[in-house]
Scaffold this motif. Structure first.
Motif, PDB file in Angstrom:
ATOM      1  N   ARG A  53     110.094  81.499 119.484  1.00 22.03           N
ATOM      2  CA  ARG A  53     110.074  81.735 120.929  1.00 22.03           C
ATOM      3  C   ARG A  53     111.411  81.320 121.571  1.00 22.03           C
ATOM      4  O   ARG A  53     112.053  80.357 121.162  1.00 22.03           O
ATOM      5  CB  ARG A  53     108.908  81.006 121.589  1.00 22.03           C
ATOM      6  CG  ARG A  53     109.021  79.500 121.575  1.00 22.03           C
ATOM      7  CD  ARG A  53     107.769  78.867 122.182  1.00 22.03           C
ATOM      8  NE  ARG A  53     106.632  78.967 121.277  1.00 22.03           N
ATOM      9  CZ  ARG A  53     105.397  78.536 121.582  1.00 22.03           C
ATOM     10  NH1 ARG A  53     105.155  77.996 122.772  1.00 22.03           N
ATOM     11  NH2 ARG A  53     104.411  78.665 120.704  1.00 22.03           N
ATOM     12  N   GLY A  54     111.821  82.121 122.546  1.00 22.66           N
ATOM     13  CA  GLY A  54     113.115  81.886 123.173  1.00 22.66           C
ATOM     14  C   GLY A  54     114.284  82.486 122.423  1.00 22.66           C
ATOM     15  O   GLY A  54     115.433  82.347 122.849  1.00 22.66           O
ATOM     16  N   GLY A  60     110.099  83.649 126.154  1.00 19.72           N
ATOM     17  CA  GLY A  60     110.332  82.220 126.291  1.00 19.72           C
ATOM     18  C   GLY A  60     111.762  81.828 126.541  1.00 19.72           C
ATOM     19  O   GLY A  60     112.071  80.646 126.659  1.00 19.72           O
ATOM     20  N   ARG A  63     112.665  79.376 129.441  1.00 19.33           N
ATOM     21  CA  ARG A  63     112.419  77.925 129.362  1.00 19.33           C
ATOM     22  C   ARG A  63     112.901  77.367 128.017  1.00 19.33           C
ATOM     23  O   ARG A  63     112.331  76.424 127.473  1.00 19.33           O
ATOM     24  CB  ARG A  63     110.940  77.611 129.582  1.00 19.33           C
ATOM     25  CG  ARG A  63     109.985  78.273 128.619  1.00 19.33           C
ATOM     26  CD  ARG A  63     108.529  78.020 129.004  1.00 19.33           C
ATOM     27  NE  ARG A  63     107.623  78.417 127.928  1.00 19.33           N
ATOM     28  CZ  ARG A  63     107.213  77.616 126.968  1.00 19.33           C
ATOM     29  NH1 ARG A  63     107.627  76.361 126.933  1.00 19.33           N
ATOM     30  NH2 ARG A  63     106.392  78.044 126.024  1.00 19.33           N
ATOM     31  N   LEU A  67     111.725  73.885 124.979  1.00 12.97           N
ATOM     32  CA  LEU A  67     110.997  74.149 123.742  1.00 12.97           C
ATOM     33  C   LEU A  67     111.220  73.040 122.724  1.00 12.97           C
ATOM     34  O   LEU A  67     112.272  72.414 122.682  1.00 12.97           O
ATOM     35  CB  LEU A  67     111.437  75.491 123.156  1.00 12.97           C
ATOM     36  CG  LEU A  67     111.204  76.711 124.059  1.00 12.97           C
ATOM     37  CD1 LEU A  67     111.730  77.976 123.406  1.00 12.97           C
ATOM     38  CD2 LEU A  67     109.727  76.859 124.408  1.00 12.97           C
ATOM     39  N   THR A  68     110.192  72.808 121.884  1.00 16.62           N
ATOM     40  CA  THR A  68     110.220  71.723 120.903  1.00 16.62           C
ATOM     41  C   THR A  68     109.992  72.267 119.499  1.00 16.62           C
ATOM     42  O   THR A  68     109.591  73.424 119.316  1.00 16.62           O
ATOM     43  CB  THR A  68     109.124  70.696 121.223  1.00 16.62           C
ATOM     44  OG1 THR A  68     107.836  71.311 121.015  1.00 16.62           O
ATOM     45  CG2 THR A  68     109.229  70.193 122.667  1.00 16.62           C
ATOM     46  N   ASP A  71     106.580  73.644 119.133  1.00 16.93           N
ATOM     47  CA  ASP A  71     106.435  75.030 119.588  1.00 16.93           C
ATOM     48  C   ASP A  71     106.827  75.988 118.474  1.00 16.93           C
ATOM     49  O   ASP A  71     106.155  77.002 118.231  1.00 16.93           O
ATOM     50  CB  ASP A  71     107.328  75.288 120.807  1.00 16.93           C
ATOM     51  CG  ASP A  71     106.852  74.564 122.053  1.00 16.93           C
ATOM     52  OD1 ASP A  71     105.628  74.441 122.247  1.00 16.93           O
ATOM     53  OD2 ASP A  71     107.721  74.110 122.823  1.00 16.93           O
ATOM     54  N   TYR A  72     107.913  75.677 117.788  1.00 21.83           N
ATOM     55  CA  TYR A  72     108.372  76.556 116.717  1.00 21.83           C
ATOM     56  C   TYR A  72     107.393  76.557 115.535  1.00 21.83           C
ATOM     57  O   TYR A  72     107.170  77.593 114.901  1.00 21.83           O
ATOM     58  CB  TYR A  72     109.761  76.129 116.244  1.00 21.83           C
ATOM     59  CG  TYR A  72     110.867  76.294 117.270  1.00 21.83           C
ATOM     60  CD1 TYR A  72     110.668  76.981 118.462  1.00 21.83           C
ATOM     61  CD2 TYR A  72     112.129  75.760 117.041  1.00 21.83           C
ATOM     62  CE1 TYR A  72     111.692  77.129 119.391  1.00 21.83           C
ATOM     63  CE2 TYR A  72     113.167  75.908 117.955  1.00 21.83           C
ATOM     64  CZ  TYR A  72     112.936  76.588 119.129  1.00 21.83           C
ATOM     65  OH  TYR A  72     113.949  76.733 120.043  1.00 21.83           O
ATOM     66  N   ASP A  75     104.713  78.882 116.367  1.00 23.61           N
ATOM     67  CA  ASP A  75     105.146  80.268 116.223  1.00 23.61           C
ATOM     68  C   ASP A  75     105.041  80.735 114.771  1.00 23.61           C
ATOM     69  O   ASP A  75     104.605  81.860 114.498  1.00 23.61           O
ATOM     70  CB  ASP A  75     106.596  80.421 116.694  1.00 23.61           C
ATOM     71  CG  ASP A  75     106.753  80.193 118.189  1.00 23.61           C
ATOM     72  OD1 ASP A  75     105.744  80.251 118.917  1.00 23.61           O
ATOM     73  OD2 ASP A  75     107.894  79.928 118.619  1.00 23.61           O
ATOM     74  N   SER A 178     117.598  75.290 122.064  1.00 25.38           N
ATOM     75  CA  SER A 178     116.886  74.290 122.865  1.00 25.38           C
ATOM     76  C   SER A 178     117.545  72.917 122.736  1.00 25.38           C
ATOM     77  O   SER A 178     117.774  72.427 121.627  1.00 25.38           O
ATOM     78  CB  SER A 178     115.433  74.207 122.408  1.00 25.38           C
ATOM     79  OG  SER A 178     114.819  73.019 122.857  1.00 25.38           O
TER      80      SER A 178
END
Length: 265
Positions: A53-54, A60, A63, A67-68, A71-72, A75, A178
Motif C-alpha cells: 500500500r502506498g 494509500g 498517507r 504506514l507501518t 500494514d505491509y 498487504d 514511509s
C-alpha cells in the motif's frame, strides 16, 4: 484498500510452487516485471508481485508516511489469499523484512522464503555507521528525496555496471518511502529466530552498498543456515546487469526445496 498485484501465469502450466514477490523500499511491483516474472513463469511458476500500500498502483499514497511494517504484512497476507496454492515469498530488502514477519506469524501459509539483499532480523542499525562514513552524501540525498526534494541517489542502490539510460529509467519510477517504515527497519525487526519457520534462502552480494555481506551473514546466522554471496551485484538485484545469477540461485533453491514439483528446464 486496493492492492496492485501483477500476475504472470506459468508459461508451461503451473508445475512449481506459486511465487509472491515483495519489493523493497522506494519501489513497487513493477521492479520484478522485466526479468524475474518472465524468468520464473518460464520455469513453471505462477508468479505474482504485490505493490505494498502506498506504492505502485496500490492505494494509500496519500498517507504514505503513516504506514507501518504491520500494514505491509497485512498487504502480503491479503495478496497470498488471492493465490491458488501455498506460495513461496521472495522478499527484497525491506520486503525481506516483511516476508520474514509473514513467515513467522503464518508459517502454515508460506511454502518457503527467499530473502534477497534483505534487512536482517536485527535491522539495519548496525549498518548505520558504515553508511554514514562511506555514503554520507547519498544518505543526505535520500533523506531529501524522501521529503520530496532532489533526485534519488542511484549510486547507493544500483550497480555501477547498470547503463546510465537504464539507471535513469528505473530512477524515474521510484518514490518516497514511509518515514515510519524507514525508522522501523533500522531497529530490530523481529526476535532472533532459532530456526527458519519454512525452507529458507538467504542471498546477498559483496557489492551491495545498502545491505552489506556482513548483514547477509548475520541473517543466515540468525536462522542457522549458510548465506549465498554473489560478487558484483548491486542492491537492486532483480534489475542488475547480473540479475540472472540471482535468479538462477533462487531457482536452484526452489528446485532443492520441492524437486517433485519443479518444471523441467
Amino acid at each position: 484498500m486496493s492492492l496492485e498485484v501483477i500476475h504472470r501465469p506459468s508459461a508451461t502450466g503451473a508445475t512449481g510452487a506459486p511465487l509472491l514477490f515483495v519489493h523493497g523500499s522506494y519501489h513497487g511491483a513493477w521492479c520484478w516485471e522485466e526479468h524475474f516474472l518472465p524468468y520464473f513463469a518460464e520455469r513453471g511458476h505462477d508468479c505474482h508481485a504485490v505493490s505494498l500500500r502506498g506504492h505502485g498502483g496500490s492505494s494509500g499514497r496519500d498517507r504514505l508516511h503513516d504506514l507501518t511494517l504491520d500494514d505491509y504484512v497485512a498487504d502480503v497476507v491479503e495478496a497470498m489469499s488471492q493465490i491458488d496454492g501455498t506460495p513461496v515469498l521472495v522478499g527484497h530488502s525491506m520486503g525481506g523484512a516483511v516476508a520474514q514477519l509473514v513467515a513467522r506469524d503464518h508459517p502454515e501459509a508460506v511454502a518457503g522464503l527467499a530473502l534477497l539483499n534483505s534487512v536482517p532480523p536485527a535491522g539495519l542499525g548496525p549498518e548505520s555507521l558504515r553508511l554514514i562514513f562511506r555514503h554520507f552524501r547519498d544518505l543526505r540525498a535520500l533523506r531529501a528525496f524522501n521529503k520530496g526534494a532532489g533526485a534519488f541517489p542511484t549510486r547507493l542502490f544500483y550497480s555501477d555496471a547498470l547503463p546510465e539510460a537504464e539507471r535513469a529509467a528505473v530512477a524515474a519510477r521510484v518514490q518516497p518511502e514511509s518515514d515510519k517504515v524507514n525508522y522501523a527497519v533500522n531497529k530490530r525487526v523481529l526476535a532472533a529466530p532459532s530456526a527458519p519457520p519454512v525452507p529458507l534462502l538467504v542471498l546477498g552480494s559483496t557489492a551491495d552498498r545498502v545491505v552489506s555481506a556482513r548483514s547477509v551473514q548475520a541473517t543466515a546466522k540468525a536462522y542457522g543456515t549458510e548465506p549465498v554471496l554473489l560478487d558484483g551485484v548491486g542492491h537492486l538485484s532483480m534489475l542488475d546487469p547480473r540479475w540472472r545469477a540471482v535468479a538462477d540461485r533462487t531457482h536452484a533453491f526452489l528446485k532443492a526445496m520441492a524437486p517433485a514439483q519443479e518444471a523441467p528446464k
